[in-house]
Design a protein around this motif. Structure first.
Motif, PDB file in Angstrom:
ATOM      1  N   VAL A 123      28.421  32.277  40.329  1.00 19.18           N
ATOM      2  CA  VAL A 123      28.114  32.219  38.905  1.00 19.18           C
ATOM      3  C   VAL A 123      29.304  32.777  38.126  1.00 19.18           C
ATOM      4  N   PRO A 124      29.484  32.341  36.882  1.00 17.37           N
ATOM      5  CA  PRO A 124      30.473  33.017  36.042  1.00 17.37           C
ATOM      6  C   PRO A 124      29.983  34.426  35.730  1.00 17.37           C
ATOM      7  N   THR A 125      30.899  35.323  35.475  1.00 10.71           N
ATOM      8  CA  THR A 125      30.511  36.722  35.274  1.00 10.71           C
ATOM      9  C   THR A 125      29.627  36.917  34.043  1.00 10.71           C
ATOM     10  N   CYS A 126      29.591  35.950  33.135  1.00  9.76           N
ATOM     11  CA  CYS A 126      28.730  36.070  31.955  1.00  9.76           C
ATOM     12  C   CYS A 126      27.258  35.831  32.281  1.00  9.76           C
ATOM     13  N   ALA A 127      26.969  35.247  33.438  1.00  9.12           N
ATOM     14  CA  ALA A 127      25.578  35.007  33.839  1.00  9.12           C
ATOM     15  C   ALA A 127      24.891  36.325  34.163  1.00  9.12           C
ATOM     16  N   TYR A 128      23.565  36.314  34.123  1.00  4.82           N
ATOM     17  CA  TYR A 128      22.821  37.545  34.385  1.00  4.82           C
ATOM     18  C   TYR A 128      21.457  37.226  34.997  1.00  4.82           C
ATOM     19  N   ILE A 130      31.562  35.393  40.184  1.00  2.00           N
ATOM     20  CA  ILE A 130      30.855  36.273  41.122  1.00  2.00           C
ATOM     21  C   ILE A 130      30.311  35.446  42.284  1.00  2.00           C
ATOM     22  N   LEU A 131      30.552  35.917  43.496  1.00  3.43           N
ATOM     23  CA  LEU A 131      29.872  35.388  44.676  1.00  3.43           C
ATOM     24  C   LEU A 131      28.495  36.032  44.710  1.00  3.43           C
ATOM     25  N   LEU A 132      27.487  35.211  44.551  1.00  8.94           N
ATOM     26  CA  LEU A 132      26.126  35.711  44.367  1.00  8.94           C
ATOM     27  C   LEU A 132      25.408  35.960  45.689  1.00  8.94           C
ATOM     28  N   ASP A 133      25.630  35.071  46.647  1.00 10.77           N
ATOM     29  CA  ASP A 133      24.792  35.078  47.848  1.00 10.77           C
ATOM     30  C   ASP A 133      25.431  34.140  48.864  1.00 10.77           C
ATOM     31  N   SER A 134      25.182  34.389  50.147  1.00 15.63           N
ATOM     32  CA  SER A 134      25.661  33.464  51.176  1.00 15.63           C
ATOM     33  C   SER A 134      24.669  33.409  52.330  1.00 15.63           C
ATOM     34  N   ARG A 135      24.719  32.307  53.040  1.00 17.17           N
ATOM     35  CA  ARG A 135      23.854  32.137  54.219  1.00 17.17           C
ATOM     36  C   ARG A 135      24.426  31.021  55.094  1.00 17.17           C
ATOM     37  N   ILE A 184      32.914  40.280  43.437  1.00 16.93           N
ATOM     38  CA  ILE A 184      33.803  39.498  42.597  1.00 16.93           C
ATOM     39  C   ILE A 184      34.565  38.513  43.482  1.00 16.93           C
ATOM     40  N   ALA A 185      34.400  37.236  43.189  1.00 21.06           N
ATOM     41  CA  ALA A 185      35.125  36.222  43.948  1.00 21.06           C
ATOM     42  C   ALA A 185      36.506  35.983  43.371  1.00 21.06           C
ATOM     43  N   SER A 186      36.614  36.069  42.051  1.00 22.44           N
ATOM     44  CA  SER A 186      37.906  35.881  41.397  1.00 22.44           C
ATOM     45  C   SER A 186      37.849  36.462  39.994  1.00 22.44           C
ATOM     46  N   GLY A 187      39.002  36.843  39.479  1.00 23.51           N
ATOM     47  CA  GLY A 187      39.089  37.340  38.112  1.00 23.51           C
ATOM     48  C   GLY A 187      38.532  38.738  37.951  1.00 23.51           C
ATOM     49  N   THR A 188      37.954  39.001  36.786  1.00 27.27           N
ATOM     50  CA  THR A 188      37.461  40.314  36.411  1.00 27.27           C
ATOM     51  C   THR A 188      36.046  40.201  35.855  1.00 27.27           C
ATOM     52  N   ASP A 189      35.203  41.160  36.205  1.00 28.44           N
ATOM     53  CA  ASP A 189      33.840  41.196  35.679  1.00 28.44           C
ATOM     54  C   ASP A 189      33.792  42.187  34.512  1.00 28.44           C
ATOM     55  N   ASN A 216      29.268  43.282  34.234  1.00 24.90           N
ATOM     56  CA  ASN A 216      28.539  44.144  35.183  1.00 24.90           C
ATOM     57  C   ASN A 216      27.030  43.907  35.122  1.00 24.90           C
ATOM     58  N   HIS A 217      26.646  42.648  35.168  1.00 22.17           N
ATOM     59  CA  HIS A 217      25.231  42.301  35.099  1.00 22.17           C
ATOM     60  C   HIS A 217      24.509  42.417  36.426  1.00 22.17           C
ATOM     61  N   PHE A 218      25.259  42.495  37.531  1.00 17.78           N
ATOM     62  CA  PHE A 218      24.635  42.448  38.843  1.00 17.78           C
ATOM     63  C   PHE A 218      24.832  43.774  39.587  1.00 17.78           C
ATOM     64  N   SER A 219      23.828  44.094  40.393  1.00 17.32           N
ATOM     65  CA  SER A 219      23.875  45.324  41.172  1.00 17.32           C
ATOM     66  C   SER A 219      24.968  45.229  42.207  1.00 17.32           C
ATOM     67  N   SER A 220      25.587  46.366  42.529  1.00 15.99           N
ATOM     68  CA  SER A 220      26.594  46.422  43.583  1.00 15.99           C
ATOM     69  C   SER A 220      26.042  47.036  44.854  1.00 15.99           C
ATOM     70  N   GLU A 221      24.734  47.299  44.874  1.00 16.26           N
ATOM     71  CA  GLU A 221      24.141  47.894  46.067  1.00 16.26           C
ATOM     72  C   GLU A 221      24.129  46.871  47.193  1.00 16.26           C
ATOM     73  N   SER A 222      24.421  47.335  48.383  1.00 18.42           N
ATOM     74  CA  SER A 222      24.463  46.448  49.541  1.00 18.42           C
ATOM     75  C   SER A 222      23.089  46.386  50.198  1.00 18.42           C
ATOM     76  N   PRO A 223      22.641  45.167  50.600  1.00 21.56           N
ATOM     77  CA  PRO A 223      21.349  45.023  51.274  1.00 21.56           C
ATOM     78  C   PRO A 223      21.447  45.430  52.733  1.00 21.56           C
ATOM     79  N   GLN A 224      20.302  45.598  53.354  1.00 21.41           N
ATOM     80  CA  GLN A 224      20.275  45.821  54.796  1.00 21.41           C
ATOM     81  C   GLN A 224      20.531  44.495  55.481  1.00 21.41           C
TER      82      GLN A 224
END
Length: 280
Positions: A242-247, A84-89, A263-268, A271-279
């Motif tokens: 993070v690997p998809t097993c992280a939470y 999972i791609l968690l965050d970017s800046r 999802i950066a690669s593979g399959t989740d 589903n530990h993380f929200s899919s809501e998009s931030p402002q």
């Protein structure tokens, strides 16, 4: 890459980081720098130095950088196939400006804490942004798997413009105490640092990068960067995986939300993380 993925993984697990790693070719780098220059033109340097947060959701070219096949090849070697791609800046340390040339875009505006931030209109030439010794996991409430961070360089990252500094092997020490920093200019949002007596500064390694290269490091690695005292910009994309097993965990000391995950690669399968998009 001359090293096998197994060799890279072993080196990463031993040292806590890898650098330098080739990612962008000349055409990709030129296109990325051009696209970033358009953001600088649109928003101004005072904004682009630190506030382009999670724009991988808005700009396809940023998503391409964060999911670049050559970057993911190494990330997958460390974290596994499901990531999972968690965050970017984007983070930019702009060149030092003489007092006659300083404007509202003065680099001291990047300072992102109350103690180190000059009052508006009272920026000090002597206060240049730096990043104190810290561990990323101090600010990321994650369990169940490691956090891996990358710096993908849009500019050469050199000692004189504030390249990454690391303490090899320090990720094996666990999460260290952090306290309020006293030196003004610390870019860390909550203005914390690891106490000097806990940092093995004599083991510091500087990680220079050419534009188009990346470094990766573990979320527990002790690292920092000095101010940019040169006339060269240092800009790069920071992304965390993070690997998809992280939470995410509810930790009052690490109150972080994760609303820009993809999802950066593979399959989740978790589903530990929200899919809501931030402002944005």
């Amino acid at each position: 890459m001359t090293s096998t993925m197994a060799e890279l993984r072993d080196a990463y697990n031993h040292k806590g980081y890898l650098s330098p790693l080739p990612v962008l070719d000349e055409t990709e780098l030129r296109e990325a720098r051009h696209a970033f220059a358009e953001l600088e033109e649109e928003f101004g340097e005072e904004y682009t130095q630190y506030n382009l947060h999670n724009v991988h959701l808005k700009y396809p070219w940023v998503m391409h950088l964060a999911k670049h096949p050559r970057a993911l090849r190494v990330i997958n070697a460390v974290l596994g196939p499901d990531v999972i791609l968690l965050d970017s800046r984007f983070i930019c340390k702009y060149p030092v400006r003489s007092p006659a040339k300083q404007t509202g875009n003065d680099v001291s505006g990047i300072i992102n804490n109350e103690q180190g931030k000059p009052a508006e209109g009272q920026q000090s030439e002597s206060v240049l942004p730096f990043v104190a010794w810290h561990q990323d996991m101090k600010y990321w409430g994650i369990d169940g798997g490691p956090v891996l961070s990358i710096w993908l360089a849009l500019d050469d990252s050199l000692p004189e413009n504030g390249a990454l500094q690391v303490i090899p092997g320090s990720h094996c020490s666990g999460l260290l105490p952090h306290h309020l920093a006293t030196r003004p200019g610390n870019m860390l949002t909550v203005n914390q640092e690891i106490p000097a007596e806990l940092v093995q500064a004599d083991k510091t390694v500087i990680c220079p990068l050419l534009a188009g290269q990346m470094s990766i490091h573990d979320g527990l690695l002790v690292h920092a960067s000095d101010p940019n005292t040169s006339q060269k910009r240092r800009c790069g994309l920071v992304a965390r995986y993070v690997p998809t097993c992280a939470y995410p965990i509810q930790d009052p000391d690490r109150p972080r939300t994760f609303n820009a995950t993809v999802i950066a690669s593979g399959t989740d399968h978790f589903n530990h993380f929200s899919s809501e998009s931030p402002q944005l």
